[in-house]
Design an enzyme around this catalytic site. Structure first.
Site: not given
Length: 275
Positions: A73, A159, A211, A219
């Site tokens: 993240c 990711n 997701r 993001c």
């Protein structure tokens, strides 16, 4: 469970609850994680746990709002780096995540740069369920006027991400497209979905479906994946701003293909959680 001391932070509206478990171990069930992230309770896009690690300043564990674990993240890492830098009075912070070591620099007040590492584009590394061209997945998405757009570029930056470069990001309903593609059989580990518009060689506007979290205001990993996808397709240079609803992240691809993400983080809010 006794009261839990925690923090709330955000990067461009992408918000997090952060719990430090280095000195006091806390075990949370999936349902407790979901409750913490629920907007009717505390509310956040992701929950972050800070744990000890002898080889770094700390270790980060990320949970999506649906209770699932996230590999990385970007905005959450920048927020945690800022928090820890205040604690240990250092401007350079090394944090270990599921996707590897992430190095951050506190550049000035509330401005944090994180080296996300190198992007992956091999179909196995995304991962995809079959060997297809990751620069053009051939996925069909429909806009609000029933026009069909075909494409999709797959990139992994900790990711899995798929990016669609379109003429108008607002002409698509990402609340419909996002969950359908997130759970597509093409993605065995699900996927983040980004709609992107090239504004010019220095700026890209985006909307992101994450997701396990849904539609988010920003993001960090999607910004990195979008910048990389645009660069390898000759759409932008090595330095580009990825712009969300509340502001932009500056992404730089260095000479060694490392991706660096720079942007603001919020001040630190201390909170208490009663589960």
């Amino acid at each position: 469970m006794p009261e839990i001391n925690a923090f709330k932070m955000d990067g461009l509206g992408n918000d997090f609850v952060i719990i430090d478990i280095r000195d006091k171990k806390i075990k949370l069930s999936e349902q407790q994680i979901i409750r913490i992230c629920d907007r009717s309770f505390l509310g956040c896009d992701q929950l972050i746990l800070i744990d000890k690690n002898n080889k770094a300043d700390a270790q980060l564990i990320f949970y999506n709002s649906d209770g699932s674990i996230s590999g990385a993240c970007g905005n959450g890492t920048r927020c945690a780096a800022y928090l820890i830098s205040k604690e240990i009075d250092k401007k350079e912070i090394n944090l270990i995540t599921k996707s590897g070591n992430l190095y951050s620099k506190i550049l000035e007040k509330n401005l944090v740069e994180t080296n996300i590492g190198k992007a992956k584009t091999n179909w196995r590394d995304i991962p995809l369920s079959k060997n297809i061209d990751t620069k053009n997945l051939g996925i069909k998405i429909e806009d609000k006027n029933q026009n069909i757009f075909t494409g999709g570029i797959a990139v992994n930056v900790g990711n899995p991400h798929t990016i669609f470069f379109v003429n108008d990001i607002n002409s698509f309903d990402l609340n419909k497209i996002g969950p359908k593609l997130e759970y597509s059989s093409l993605y065995p580990e699900r996927c983040n979905i980004t709609l992107a518009k090239i504004e010019n060689k220095k700026k890209i506007s985006v909307k992101v479906w994450e997701r396990g979290a849904g539609l988010t205001k920003a993001c960090g990993s999607a910004a990195c994946a979008t910048a990389y996808a645009a660069n390898i397709n000759g759409l932008v240079g090595a330095h580009v701003d990825i712009c969300f609803e509340l502001g932009c992240l500056s992404i730089i691809l260095d000479d060694n293909n490392f991706i660096k993400m720079k942007g603001p983080v919020s001040e630190i809010e201390k909170i208490k959680i009663e589960l």
